[in-house]
Every structure is written in C-alpha cells, then in structure tokens.
Design an enzyme around this catalytic site. Structure first.
Site, PDB file in Angstrom:
ATOM      1  N   GLY A 152      41.199  28.045  78.085  1.00 22.20           N
ATOM      2  CA  GLY A 152      39.980  28.837  77.998  1.00 22.20           C
ATOM      3  C   GLY A 152      40.088  29.796  79.170  1.00 22.20           C
ATOM      4  N   THR A 153      40.105  31.108  78.937  1.00 22.72           N
ATOM      5  CA  THR A 153      40.732  31.976  79.925  1.00 22.72           C
ATOM      6  C   THR A 153      40.261  33.414  79.817  1.00 22.72           C
ATOM      7  OG1 THR A 153      42.910  32.688  80.702  1.00 22.72           O
ATOM      8  CG2 THR A 153      42.647  32.472  78.364  1.00 22.72           C
ATOM      9  N   THR A 154      40.646  34.229  80.768  1.00 15.07           N
ATOM     10  CA  THR A 154      40.530  35.683  80.661  1.00 15.07           C
ATOM     11  C   THR A 154      41.880  36.280  81.014  1.00 15.07           C
ATOM     12  OG1 THR A 154      38.207  35.600  81.340  1.00 15.07           O
ATOM     13  CG2 THR A 154      39.302  37.745  81.436  1.00 15.07           C
TER      14      THR A 154
ATOM     15  N   LYS B 144      48.913  32.142  84.917  1.00 12.97           N
ATOM     16  CA  LYS B 144      48.988  32.420  83.480  1.00 12.97           C
ATOM     17  C   LYS B 144      49.855  33.650  83.174  1.00 12.97           C
ATOM     18  CE  LYS B 144      44.391  30.451  82.983  1.00 12.97           C
ATOM     19  NZ  LYS B 144      42.987  30.671  82.624  1.00 12.97           N
TER      20      LYS B 144
ATOM     21  N   GLY C 132      36.963  34.543  77.934  1.00 11.65           N
ATOM     22  CA  GLY C 132      36.189  35.416  78.810  1.00 11.65           C
ATOM     23  C   GLY C 132      36.154  36.861  78.353  1.00 11.65           C
TER      24      GLY C 132
END
Length: 209
Positions: A9-11, A42, A140
C-alpha cells in the site's frame, strides 16, 4: 492478496523533466493495518539508467523486477549496448499481462536511453502499458491526481521536478494510511543516477487542520 502476503500500500511516482527522469516513493510496507517495514526502498534498479517503482504485492513485484533485471543484463551482454526504457517497459508489460490472473502488480518504469532520452511508462494492474510525461501509482496516488494535474509542467528544471515530486508524495503520505515513512528519490540523467533521501521530519508540510 494471498494469506501472509505483504502488500505495498504505497505512493509511487515518476516525472520526466528537461534533462532526465525523477522516480520517487514513500517507504511504508503494510500487512493489513500493521506496518511491516517503515523504511522500504521501493525504487528498484533494473539497469544502469532504468528504475522501476513497485506497488501491489511485494512478493509479486520483486519477482517480476528480478526477471526483468536478468533479461536486461542478458540484452546488454549480447547486444553490446544498454537496453532502452521502452524495452524494459515492454518486458514488464509482457510479464504482468501474461500472468495478470496470478499477480497483484502496478509498476512505473522511468529512465534515460540514447534513443528516446528521458521517458516514463506506467504498467497498470491489468498489464497495459502507457507512456506518460509523469505517472503516479499505489493507494496514495488517488489523493494527488488533482494536485499533479494542476502543477505539472513540461520541461521543468531539475529543481522544479524534484520539488514537484516531493510535494506530491508528501501530500499523499499525509492522507493515505498505507503510505508514510521517508521519501526516496532517484534522479536519472545521461551521465549518472543520484539518490536523494528525505527523512520524515524534513518532508514538505501543508495544511493539516
């Protein structure tokens, strides 16, 4: 997600500017509501001037990036020249599309090559590939489409592009519970790759009433 699988779960983000590409991401890896790693990197290098940003399943995207890295190294050895960013994106697209029923992977590829210069490609979950001047992804990203559309300019300077990327990721981190930690950037140009680290207490700040 399969039981026990780690979710990014990321941007993630990549921006093309006048002389190169900036790839950036937050650093939070979650398993449900538990933060499994708060300083994840990442940004994955797949060749000297080509990076990918990973979102979705950490296991799936690491495996796909490893395979692409292997093929690009083989290409460079056999052809005697570095692979193009387009070739890297096509490999990601082929792997993601061929295995779309088994994978949870959203990937952004950014880099520089002598044929196309700086370029950015987005490979979305279904396995389609899109060349874009900038790309955002991960949970995000849903919070910052408006900000990015309003503030992106073609042919930005290096400093403008760095600030734009930092601001965008910081805004996403402040709203998205699955994004957080620090901001990692890589500035990719013809001559070098420069890594930029922004700790959590030095992030750009905005209204947080």
């Amino acid at each position: 997600m399969k039981p026990g699988e780690v979710d990014l779960g990321t941007t993630i983000m990549a921006v093309r500017y006048k002389d190169g590409v900036i790839v950036g991401a937050d650093s939070r890896t979650t398993t449900g509501s538990y933060i499994a790693n708060r300083v994840t990197d990442k940004l994955t290098i797949v060749h000297d001037r080509i990076f990918c940003c990973r979102s979705g399943s950490a296991a799936d995207t690491q495996a796909v990036a490893d395979i692409v890295h292997y093929y690009l190294q083989m290409f460079a050895m056999t052809e005697g020249e570095p692979p193009t960013v387009k070739a890297a994106a096509a490999l990601f697209q082929e792997l993601c599309y061929s295995n779309k029923d088994q994978l949870s992977a959203g990937i952004i590829v950014g880099g520089w090559d002598k044929y196309d210069g700086p370029s950015v490609y987005s490979i979305v979950a279904g396995g389609s590939v899109h060349k874009q001047p900038f790309a955002i992804g991960g949970s995000g990203s849903t919070y910052i489409y408006g900000y990015c559309d309003a503030n992106f300019k073609d042919d930005m300077s290096r400093e403008e592009a760095i600030q734009f990327t930092k601001n965008s990721i910081s805004l996403a981190m402040s709203r998205d519970g699955s994004s957080g930690g620090v901001i990692r950037l890589a500035v990719i140009t013809k001559d070098k790759v420069e890594r930029i680290f922004t700790p959590g207490d030095k992030l750009p700040t905005f209204w947080e009433g």
